[in-house]
Design an enzyme around this catalytic site. Structure first.
Site, short mmCIF file in Angstrom:
data_model
loop_
_atom_site.label_atom_id
_atom_site.label_comp_id
_atom_site.label_asym_id
_atom_site.label_seq_id
_atom_site.Cartn_x
_atom_site.Cartn_y
_atom_site.Cartn_z
CB CYS A 1 -0.94 -0.02 1.19
SG CYS A 1 -0.15 -0.40 2.76
CG HIS B 1 -0.68 4.10 4.72
ND1 HIS B 1 -1.39 3.92 5.88
CD2 HIS B 1 -0.20 2.87 4.36
CE1 HIS B 1 -1.37 2.63 6.19
NE2 HIS B 1 -0.67 1.96 5.29
#
Lengths: 340, 340
Positions: free
Chosen positions: A125, A238
């Protein structure tokens, strides 16, 4: 085309169903698989209830399998599924570093997916979120060095990571100890510079994934990449501070213009209006927010930037579905699976 | 020696009292000043209650004044206090970039304090925490480039910053909106890549402080420094990911050994035992934690490291008291203040 999701009840599985509902991918049937303890439960897809089945040890009667059930299950079963006639898009790290397995971010190297031998790997990710923003800059200006510091959400450890943060927060606000199980230390009002296991070079595997996978996705091992990966007490999305040394000098405004024309990213870069990438605004969004674009103070002609992206979407479920859409558009997905 | 604290009731003022209680600094009298609305309240120091006075517009009858009441008060009144005979150690940014005012971290450039003309500036918290860890490395290996990404606590905005995080957290967990006043956006379960005002080069003033102040404290403008400053939902202690390009190649174990012998830092660097710098462990501590020391992947012979330090202590109150202790040890503080 028969589609199956393995790991349908996890955090990424949940997002896969949501992304598929809005996707242009056409399929005749959707099968949902999870661990035996989730078998028998039902999930709703486009108004229909689908019963979750226990992931079998043998082949799955599907043409395309989106797998998000962890590395050990993928490692053991993906080759079996491929033998059974399925194409597997795998969200684990099990096959990412296998030279015969394409590692794909469709905006960057979609065509690599066409050369698969049954398995296509979905990137880490953190890597996917940085890569989609840095790739247009790399093509235009040539990245020489890329230094990344991450601000990673608890849902990177799955739904149980978010639950732990919420439970710890309630506990601490009530004057009780935080406790912790999912993370190595309490994460509430703290940060942890430790994600995945430590390697012999002092970097964590999470940090090295950014190095290895950026090389593979960009098709360029000469890029010098480093990363410090840090868990912070956020729920989702994130963020990453990125410093770039470039072959050719870049002007921040020209880079903003370039990124406005680039797929998968959204330029959020108006500091005077207090607009910059944040988990608060990037959570739930398909595009990775990129902003704080400015000329580097350490590399002449280089850049600093800040990105924030929903790691369950572009960093996982969305990217997997985009790979599937790409394959279908290219006529590379067919309904040829033999019934199990 | 008569000592006064201006801004005694703020977050840093609170820490100043606590640090002074344990300090070797000798003084005959302690006066506490704050805004008119705090005047008349009392604070306890070594078991004695001291009444807080409103900061006067004119001179203060003290030999040494520790000022932490904000830049505008320092700007206006510090010269008046100096004229009245006091030495001022100022925690604001008002005088830090004045060439005639020393900017001091005692472990690095204590002797610079001796050349003051009445005012000595205490550095920005983020800078002080990085500087104390990087200085021994700079002396031994010569830092060429220093790239910093910060993870800054809400108490960097004072006690009201911590209160806002706690109130937002309670509100959100009860299902209500976060609301926000102190920070530009809600900080609960979020981060904000925006601390202090934006400059014309796209960096914030907080980021540029790290550049300007590292140059001044190290006495070396040739160092190339950059910073991305990010507020995260922690209460206390700032953390920083730091990448260093060095003149001479450094071995991580030799650097650990060097830092173990260096004042003001504590090496916390045993990843296998899950020991690395964190706000959870550095909060309330005098020493800055430094760990995750590893060979850089982008600079041959360079280093990556991670630091966490209590920004109310080494980044503010502790450093100010250490400057005072240094001056007194050198006989540079005397009880010569004339009564107001």
């Amino acid at each position: 085309m028969k589609l199956a999701i393995v790991g349908a009840t996890g955090a990424v599985g949940h997002e896969l169903l949501s992304v598929l509902e809005k996707s242009t991918l056409t399929f005749s049937e959707l099968q949902l698989y999870a661990s035996p303890r989730s078998a028998g439960s039902t999930l709703t897809f486009r108004g229909q209830e689908i019963t979750v089945q226990a992931t079998p040890d043998g082949p799955i009667p599907a043409d395309l399998i989106l797998a998000s059930a962890g590395g050990s299950i993928s490692k053991a079963l993906a080759p079996v599924w491929v033998k059974g006639g399925a194409v597997v898009i795998d969200n684990s790290s099990a096959f990412r570093y296998d030279d015969t397995v394409p590692l794909v971010v469709p905006e960057i190297n979609g065509e690599a997916a066409l050369a698969h031998h049954g398995i296509i790997a979905n990137p880490n990710c953190t890597t996917a979120i940085a890569a989609v923003a840095v790739w247009p800059i790399h093509r235009a200006y040539g990245v020489k060095r890329m230094i990344v510091s991450t601000y990673q959400a608890t849902s990177g450890a799955g739904a149980k990571g978010m639950q732990e943060l919420e439970e710890q927060t309630r506990s601490v606000l009530a004057g009780n100890p935080a406790g912790h199980e999912v993370f190595a230390h309490p994460i509430v009002f703290n940060l942890i510079p430790h994600i995945d296991s430590f390697q012999s070079n002092g970097f964590t595997k999470e940090e090295m994934k950014v190095v290895w996978e950026t090389h593979k996705i960009f098709g360029d091992d000469s890029l010098r990449v480093s990363c410090t990966a840090v868990r912070i007490p956020t729920m989702r999305a994130h963020s990453e501070a990125i410093t770039l040394e470039l072959e050719r000098p870049a002007d921040p405004e020209a880079v903003r213009e370039l990124l406005r024309r680039s797929p998968g990213v959204k330029v959020v870069d108006d500091p005077e209006a207090k607009l910059y990438p944040m988990p608060l605004t990037s959570s739930g969004e398909y595009d990775v927010e990129v902003g704080r674009i400015r000329s580097s103070l350490v590399f002449d002609g280089g850049l600093d930037l800040f990105v924030s992206g929903d790691q369950l979407l572009k960093g996982a479920a969305l990217n997997a579905v985009q790979i599937a859409e790409y394959l279908q558009q290219k006529g590379a997905l067919s309904g040829t699976a033999s019934p199990a």
